[in-house]
Motif scaffolding. Sequence first.
Motif, PDB file in Angstrom:
ATOM      1  N   LYS A 170       0.855  -1.189   0.000  1.00 33.83           N
ATOM      2  CA  LYS A 170       0.000   0.000   0.000  1.00 33.83           C
ATOM      3  C   LYS A 170       0.893   1.241   0.000  1.00 33.83           C
ATOM      4  N   LEU A 171       0.720   2.064  -1.013  1.00 37.74           N
ATOM      5  CA  LEU A 171       1.451   3.330  -1.115  1.00 37.74           C
ATOM      6  C   LEU A 171       0.496   4.474  -0.832  1.00 37.74           C
ATOM      7  N   GLN A 172       0.816   5.277   0.174  1.00 35.60           N
ATOM      8  CA  GLN A 172      -0.002   6.447   0.475  1.00 35.60           C
ATOM      9  C   GLN A 172       0.144   7.492  -0.630  1.00 35.60           C
ATOM     10  N   ARG A 173      -0.901   8.268  -0.817  1.00 35.20           N
ATOM     11  CA  ARG A 173      -0.853   9.333  -1.825  1.00 35.20           C
ATOM     12  C   ARG A 173       0.221  10.355  -1.488  1.00 35.20           C
ATOM     13  N   VAL A 174       0.939  10.786  -2.508  1.00 32.25           N
ATOM     14  CA  VAL A 174       1.870  11.892  -2.332  1.00 32.25           C
ATOM     15  C   VAL A 174       1.095  13.209  -2.316  1.00 32.25           C
ATOM     16  N   ILE A 175       0.037  13.285  -3.130  1.00 32.04           N
ATOM     17  CA  ILE A 175      -0.835  14.459  -3.121  1.00 32.04           C
ATOM     18  C   ILE A 175      -2.266  14.009  -2.889  1.00 32.04           C
ATOM     19  N   ARG A 176      -3.026  14.817  -2.193  1.00 34.63           N
ATOM     20  CA  ARG A 176      -4.446  14.541  -1.977  1.00 34.63           C
ATOM     21  C   ARG A 176      -5.195  15.860  -1.945  1.00 34.63           C
ATOM     22  N   SER A 177      -6.451  15.803  -2.324  1.00 38.06           N
ATOM     23  CA  SER A 177      -7.269  17.002  -2.343  1.00 38.06           C
ATOM     24  C   SER A 177      -8.701  16.616  -2.008  1.00 38.06           C
TER      25      SER A 177
END
Length: 241
Positions: A170-177
Amino acid sequence: MNQTQSDKNVQLDGFDDWLRADSDIAAIVGRQYFVPAEGKDAVIFPPTYAPPEGREEGGGYNIDRLSDGHNVCLIDSVPSQANRIEPIFKNPPYKALVPQITIKVGSKQINLLDASHRSADAVVRFSKLGTELRKAFQQIRDSGNAEPLAKIAPTSILLGVWDSRGTQVKLQRVIRSVIRAYDVEPLRLSSQYIPPVRYVDEGVFQEPQNKTERDRLSQEGFLDSPATFQPGGVLVRGDIR
């Protein structure tokens, strides 16, 4: 003011120190405030959601009521924005920044950038690319090396991915909005369809004798059809952020 190429390079490199592993910066956060296109007092329409599985009630807008009497309404979710950001990379000039991988499914061509679960989507896992991607996820799991995945699906690193049916990486988002509205007042919308002809009075058909027949004729537009207390948008008393 004219901008030289060196000025552009300085701007592009301006955040590099913040992004290094040994940086003191944990996150870069921006907050933007919105106003409805029709004005601050206009009604806006958040997305509606189906009720939880096994329940007929509980769907509609996603409004969380807080213990202090305030509430928060979801206007645009993180996954929704991510799924709109990613396809942008199919179009110039952004398409030159990422690999353009298409997968044939029957008579259709599916771009990897349209896959909802990105590089972990079933359309990819069961394609000829599946073995290569599985090895890329294993590289991340076993040695923390994301380069093989970056060469295939860099947007999976940018927007997050979970190989939940494979390696469990699982890779967390680098960007989120996300967009939320604060202190909203839900409204209701009612309407009434009235057919142009009273078909029973004109002898086109007889008065329905049961609810099943009435519902069928109503669905076809032969009888009155009320639609009451449907979601009618929200009035935002606080901020849209």
